[in-house]
Design a protein around this motif. Structure first.
Motif, PDB file in Angstrom:
ATOM      1  N   GLU A   5       0.881  -1.169   0.000  1.00 26.85           N
ATOM      2  CA  GLU A   5       0.000   0.000   0.000  1.00 26.85           C
ATOM      3  C   GLU A   5       0.912   1.209   0.000  1.00 26.85           C
ATOM      4  N   THR A   6       0.559   2.259  -0.810  1.00 27.71           N
ATOM      5  CA  THR A   6       1.386   3.456  -0.824  1.00 27.71           C
ATOM      6  C   THR A   6       1.187   4.229   0.463  1.00 27.71           C
ATOM      7  N   GLY A   7       2.264   4.578   1.104  1.00 32.06           N
ATOM      8  CA  GLY A   7       2.180   5.297   2.363  1.00 32.06           C
ATOM      9  C   GLY A   7       1.496   6.638   2.187  1.00 32.06           C
ATOM     10  N   HIS A  58      18.742  -1.509  -9.706  1.00 31.21           N
ATOM     11  CA  HIS A  58      18.662  -0.185 -10.324  1.00 31.21           C
ATOM     12  C   HIS A  58      18.077  -0.304 -11.721  1.00 31.21           C
ATOM     13  N   TYR A  59      17.465   0.769 -12.232  1.00 30.36           N
ATOM     14  CA  TYR A  59      16.992   0.848 -13.612  1.00 30.36           C
ATOM     15  C   TYR A  59      17.955   1.747 -14.357  1.00 30.36           C
ATOM     16  N   GLY A  60      17.916   1.711 -15.709  1.00 28.22           N
ATOM     17  CA  GLY A  60      18.774   2.571 -16.514  1.00 28.22           C
ATOM     18  C   GLY A  60      20.163   1.990 -16.653  1.00 28.22           C
ATOM     19  N   ALA A  87       6.564   5.312   0.247  1.00 27.94           N
ATOM     20  CA  ALA A  87       6.097   6.416  -0.597  1.00 27.94           C
ATOM     21  C   ALA A  87       5.988   5.950  -2.043  1.00 27.94           C
ATOM     22  N   SER A  88       5.162   6.670  -2.830  1.00 26.82           N
ATOM     23  CA  SER A  88       4.966   6.310  -4.230  1.00 26.82           C
ATOM     24  C   SER A  88       6.306   6.375  -4.966  1.00 26.82           C
ATOM     25  N   GLY A  89       6.662   5.319  -5.674  1.00 24.15           N
ATOM     26  CA  GLY A  89       7.888   5.295  -6.467  1.00 24.15           C
ATOM     27  C   GLY A  89       9.107   4.833  -5.706  1.00 24.15           C
ATOM     28  N   CYS A  90       8.912   4.341  -4.455  1.00 21.79           N
ATOM     29  CA  CYS A  90      10.083   3.939  -3.668  1.00 21.79           C
ATOM     30  C   CYS A  90      10.548   2.528  -4.035  1.00 21.79           C
ATOM     31  N   GLY A  91       9.757   1.756  -4.736  1.00 21.15           N
ATOM     32  CA  GLY A  91      10.243   0.455  -5.212  1.00 21.15           C
ATOM     33  C   GLY A  91       9.468  -0.755  -4.744  1.00 21.15           C
ATOM     34  N   LYS A  92       8.244  -0.553  -4.255  1.00 17.37           N
ATOM     35  CA  LYS A  92       7.462  -1.693  -3.756  1.00 17.37           C
ATOM     36  C   LYS A  92       7.146  -2.678  -4.884  1.00 17.37           C
ATOM     37  N   THR A  93       6.636  -2.120  -6.025  1.00 16.61           N
ATOM     38  CA  THR A  93       6.279  -2.988  -7.149  1.00 16.61           C
ATOM     39  C   THR A  93       7.511  -3.690  -7.700  1.00 16.61           C
ATOM     40  N   THR A  94       8.649  -2.970  -7.715  1.00 12.72           N
ATOM     41  CA  THR A  94       9.894  -3.565  -8.210  1.00 12.72           C
ATOM     42  C   THR A  94      10.270  -4.762  -7.345  1.00 12.72           C
ATOM     43  N   LEU A  95      10.166  -4.581  -6.029  1.00  9.54           N
ATOM     44  CA  LEU A  95      10.509  -5.664  -5.115  1.00  9.54           C
ATOM     45  C   LEU A  95       9.582  -6.861  -5.333  1.00  9.54           C
ATOM     46  N   PRO A 133      -1.732  -7.944  -9.546  1.00  8.60           N
ATOM     47  CA  PRO A 133      -0.934  -6.764  -9.888  1.00  8.60           C
ATOM     48  C   PRO A 133      -1.672  -5.481  -9.555  1.00  8.60           C
ATOM     49  N   GLN A 134      -0.916  -4.368  -9.647  1.00  5.82           N
ATOM     50  CA  GLN A 134      -1.488  -3.060  -9.348  1.00  5.82           C
ATOM     51  C   GLN A 134      -2.602  -2.703 -10.338  1.00  5.82           C
ATOM     52  N   GLU A 135      -2.386  -3.068 -11.648  1.00  9.66           N
ATOM     53  CA  GLU A 135      -3.416  -2.803 -12.663  1.00  9.66           C
ATOM     54  C   GLU A 135      -4.468  -3.898 -12.554  1.00  9.66           C
ATOM     55  N   ASP A 209      -0.464  -6.401  -4.938  1.00  7.45           N
ATOM     56  CA  ASP A 209       0.186  -5.100  -5.140  1.00  7.45           C
ATOM     57  C   ASP A 209      -0.877  -4.008  -5.091  1.00  7.45           C
ATOM     58  N   GLU A 210      -0.929  -3.333  -3.998  1.00 10.36           N
ATOM     59  CA  GLU A 210      -1.910  -2.280  -3.752  1.00 10.36           C
ATOM     60  C   GLU A 210      -3.338  -2.709  -4.102  1.00 10.36           C
ATOM     61  N   PRO A 211      -3.852  -3.697  -3.379  1.00 13.80           N
ATOM     62  CA  PRO A 211      -5.174  -4.225  -3.709  1.00 13.80           C
ATOM     63  C   PRO A 211      -6.280  -3.202  -3.532  1.00 13.80           C
TER      64      PRO A 211
HETATM   65  N1  LIG Z   1      10.697  -0.499 -16.108  1.00 11.63           N
HETATM   66  C1  LIG Z   1      11.250   0.557 -15.515  1.00 11.63           C
HETATM   67  N2  LIG Z   1      12.260   1.229 -16.106  1.00 11.63           N
HETATM   68  C2  LIG Z   1      12.853   2.292 -15.481  1.00 11.63           C
HETATM   69  N3  LIG Z   1      12.470   2.770 -14.263  1.00 11.63           N
HETATM   70  C3  LIG Z   1      11.450   2.129 -13.648  1.00 11.63           C
HETATM   71  C4  LIG Z   1      10.796   1.007 -14.223  1.00 11.63           C
HETATM   72  N4  LIG Z   1       9.828   0.584 -13.369  1.00 11.63           N
HETATM   73  C5  LIG Z   1       9.893   1.411 -12.300  1.00 11.63           C
HETATM   74  N5  LIG Z   1      10.840   2.343 -12.461  1.00 11.63           N
HETATM   75  C6  LIG Z   1      11.210   3.381 -11.512  1.00 11.63           C
HETATM   76  O1  LIG Z   1      11.593   2.712 -10.302  1.00 11.63           O
HETATM   77  C7  LIG Z   1      11.100   3.397  -9.179  1.00 11.63           C
HETATM   78  C8  LIG Z   1      10.270   2.444  -8.339  1.00 11.63           C
HETATM   79  O2  LIG Z   1       9.081   2.093  -9.064  1.00 11.63           O
HETATM   80  P1  LIG Z   1       8.015   1.099  -8.437  1.00 11.63           P
HETATM   81  O3  LIG Z   1       6.905   0.918  -9.435  1.00 11.63           O
HETATM   82  O4  LIG Z   1       8.698  -0.104  -7.953  1.00 11.63           O
HETATM   83  O5  LIG Z   1       7.504   1.942  -7.170  1.00 11.63           O
HETATM   84  P2  LIG Z   1       6.278   1.721  -6.195  1.00 11.63           P
HETATM   85  O6  LIG Z   1       6.830   1.874  -4.839  1.00 11.63           O
HETATM   86  O7  LIG Z   1       5.562   0.471  -6.488  1.00 11.63           O
HETATM   87  O8  LIG Z   1       5.368   2.986  -6.524  1.00 11.63           O
HETATM   88  P3  LIG Z   1       3.776   3.145  -6.397  1.00 11.63           P
HETATM   89  O9  LIG Z   1       3.449   3.059  -4.971  1.00 11.63           O
HETATM   90  O10 LIG Z   1       3.506   4.553  -6.939  1.00 11.63           O
HETATM   91  O11 LIG Z   1       3.141   2.092  -7.234  1.00 11.63           O
HETATM   92  C9  LIG Z   1      10.308   4.609  -9.707  1.00 11.63           C
HETATM   93  O12 LIG Z   1      11.175   5.744  -9.618  1.00 11.63           O
HETATM   94  C10 LIG Z   1      10.022   4.266 -11.134  1.00 11.63           C
HETATM   95  O13 LIG Z   1       9.975   5.468 -11.925  1.00 11.63           O
END
Ligand SMILES: Nc1ncnc2c1ncn2[C@@H]1O[C@H](COP(=O)(O)OP(=O)(O)OP(=O)(O)O)[C@@H](O)[C@H]1O
Length: 619
Positions: A5-7, A58-60, A87-95, A133-135, A209-211
């Motif tokens: 869940e996004t904080g 890391h991405y990029g 927080a939004s964008g901190c990496g929860k979905t990535t993890l 998934p989130q979507e 993921d953020e149900p």
């Molecule tokens: N495929 C990708 N390529 C490059 N950067 C990415 C990719 N997916 C995510 N990011 C970046 O990685 C960071 C973490 O993204 P992630 O989706 O894991 O965050 P989140 O915590 O799940 O965010 P939210 O709560 O808003 O869903 C963000 O800065 C995002 O812009």
């Protein structure tokens, strides 16, 4: 069960503490607090539901990396609900995508249900995990029932078993009629269907993921309550099969060795636990106490611990008429044309230049349309020859003198009066079939990817080969219909002649359609966005049309272009189809079989490229 869940999102997420409940904040950098790390041995890591150690992601590019996970470690014990806050964008979905085997860490280790995700035998991705998934990640054209059948079959469930589970989930998640299309459901209902898909096969690990994202507070609460009910239900399945009326009886059952554990849920347990999660650290003591699961365990055997699992695009006016497009040609006869022509024929080689000049008619043609221009040119020459022959006959001369001294015998193939239609028809048929098929498939995977459906299928253990062949099989039926229509129109309506074996013509056309489908899959596997796929498909259309001998014969091209032309999927197939339609050749002729061979090679090549791209992208 692992939930994100996004904080700061209005009260979602797991509150810390409590039996089987843990809350954790993700990431590292950008001023966000890092996760707490925990130490454990390899053995104990394998005993956990999820164990992440020293995770870096890391991405990029490595020169300009965007660090998302920095030395993150976390442990989710079996039999627990684990809330991941950040927080939004901190990496929860990535993890989460690393945990379900959809992405790989740069460095670090992940164990899920005892194995490393993505490795053989780990069952992850696969049916051991349920992933929401989130979507929404559902196909809008499917009904609720079709959606459940689709995922149930992927998980290897029997149809009857899926039906039973469907009925339970419809009732449990308060879903509308199973025949309603997903696209016609409300946002909240779609989320619950997505949730139902994650629960479908009763997975050991449920990852959400953020149900509750995008849902109103009431629905948020009800989803949380449902989650808790699932949790309680899964707990009850684990070891407690006997039901005792009172706490005392339950405890007594443990004491006398009849049960391994006694679990007690307070009278308003679900509501209190939902309140505890919504209120987080503001929850009062009473709520905290009433939402605790009270558990008396017999820890005399490790067995109970080991079995605890939880569940996701003119001269004057005549020439002027041509110039304005009102006529295709202007013909001018000199004032004494007829006398000059008679004198030309009578005088023969003694004719002077003026007689010769005055006996010629002058013609200005509009050659912008090659077909009409060439036809007028030919008809004028034929008209002159007929006129000259009549004149020679009238003057008692041999009319054959009017003919040019070349005898055109009956053609071996085709007719003395060839039609442009018969020349372009093979190429046009194949081009239409090929590009209709490209249009059919070039966005198939993109749509699935954008809707999150592809991701969900990967997590369910579906392989790129399975995804690709399921599309080939379903789209093949549509492509066969398109091919039949094109052939029927060309042969029956436009009267294109077919001197060869119609069966071979149909086979080659279908193969080209298949080739187009596979090319579409390549586009759809490579492109991330639908508009890029459309640009690539349209961009490939013109060079292919111009260089494949469809409109302009390959023999008329510069040598370099001929080599390029031979390497295009439509060229040899067009020559082959033309040989069958106009020459009536059989497959034993090289011109014919080479078309079949090249088409098959292209199909295999396109399929292999799609598969490789899908595999690389999945990894
Ligand atoms: N495929 C990708 N390529 C490059 N950067 C990415 C990719 N997916 C995510 N990011 C970046 O990685 C960071 C973490 O993204 P992630 O989706 O894991 O965050 P989140 O915590 O799940 O965010 P939210 O709560 O808003 O869903 C963000 O800065 C995002 O812009």
């Amino acid at each position: 069960m692992l939930i994100t869940e996004t904080g700061g999102g209005g009260g979602g997420g797991g509150g810390g503490g409590g039996v089987g409940m843990e809350g954790v904040t993700v990431d590292g950098r950008n001023g966000k607090p890092p996760l707490q790390t925990q130490q454990s041995t390899v053995w104990s890591r394998r005993q956990q539901a999820v164990c992440v150690r020293h995770a870096f992601k890391h991405y990029g590019s490595s020169k300009h990396p965007n660090h998302v996970l920095s030395n993150l470690s976390m442990t989710v014990a079996k039999g627990t609900i684990y809330g991941l806050l950040g927080a939004s964008g901190c990496g929860k979905t990535t993890l989460l995508s690393c945990i379900v085997g959809r992405r790989r860490l740069n460095t670090g280790e992940i164990y899920v249900l005892g194995g490393k995700p993505g490795t053989k035998g780990s069952g992850v991705p696969g049916k051991r995990v349920g992933y929401m998934p989130q979507e929404i990640a559902l196909n809008g054209e499917f009904s609720i029932r079709e959606t459940m059948m689709y995922f149930g079959w992927i998980f290897g469930m029997e149809t009857s078993e899926i039906q039973d589970r469907l009925e339970f989930l419809l009732n449990f998640l308060d879903l509308p009629s199973q025949n309603r299309l997903v696209k016609n459901l409300s946002g909240g209902q779609q989320r619950r269907v997505s949730f139902a898909v994650a629960l479908m096969h009763d997975p050991e690990l449920l990852i959400l993921d953020e149900p509750t994202v995008g849902v109103d507070p009431l629905l948020r609460q009800s989803i949380l309550v449902e989650l808790l009910l699932v949790f309680c239900d899964s707990l009850c399945k684990l070891g407690v099969q006997d039901y005792y009326r009172t706490i005392e009886d339950s405890i007594e059952a443990v004491k006398v060795g009849k049960a391994w554990a006694a679990i007690y849920f307070g009278p308003d347990f679900s509501e209190e636990l939902a309140a505890r999660m919504l209120l987080g650290r503001f929850a009062d003591e009473g709520t905290l106490n009433r939402s605790d699961i009270i558990l008396w365990q017999d820890l005399s055997s490790e067995l109970l611990n080991m079995n605890l699992h939880v569940f996701y695009p003119p001269p004057d006016s005549a020439i002027a008429a041509v110039e304005t497009g009102d006529a295709w040609g202007a013909i001018y006869f000199t004032d004494n044309f007829t006398d000059a022509l008679v004198a030309r024929m009578a005088l023969g080689r003694a004719a002077d230049n003026e007689t010769l000049d005055q006996s010629e008619m002058r013609v200005w043609l509009d050659m912008s349309n090659q077909q009409i221009g060439l036809m007028l040119n030919r008809d004028l020459q034929v008209a002159y020859r007929d006129f000259a022959q009549q004149l020679l006959t009238a003057c008692d001369n041999n009319p054959k003198l009017a003919d040019i001294p070349i005898q055109f015998k009956e053609p071996i193939y085709g007719s003395n009066d060839p039609s442009f239609t018969n020349f372009v028809a093979p190429g046009v048929i194949l081009t239409i079939v090929f590009f209709l098929a490209v249009a059919l498939t070039s966005s198939a995977l993109i749509i699935e990817r954008m809707e999150g459906l592809l991701d969900r299928s990967w997590v369910a253990g579906v392989t790129p080969v399975e995804i690709l062949f399921s599309h080939v099989i379903t789209q093949f039926v549509v492509m066969c219909g398109q091919t039949a229509l094109v052939l029927i129109f060309m042969i029956l309506v436009f009267g294109v002649e077919c001197k060869g074996d119609i069966f071979l013509v149909i086979i080659l056309t279908i193969l080209q359609g298949l080739c187009g489908m596979c090319f579409g899959f390549v586009i759809s596997a490579i492109c991330e966005l639908e508009r890029n796929a459309i640009q690539l498909a349209l961009g490939s259309f013109y060079p292919t049309l111009l260089l494949s001998g469809v409109i302009w014969p390959v023999e008329g091209m510069p040598v370099m272009l001929r080599y390029i032309s031979a390497c295009l999927p439509l060229t040899l197939a067009t020559t082959s189809l033309r040989s069958m339609l106009t020459r009536g050749w059989f497959i034993t002729e090289p011109d014919v079989y080479l078309g079949f061979i090249s088409t098959i090679i292209w199909i295999v090549l396109f399929l292999s490229i799609s598969m490789i791209v899908l595999k690389v992208k999945r990894g």
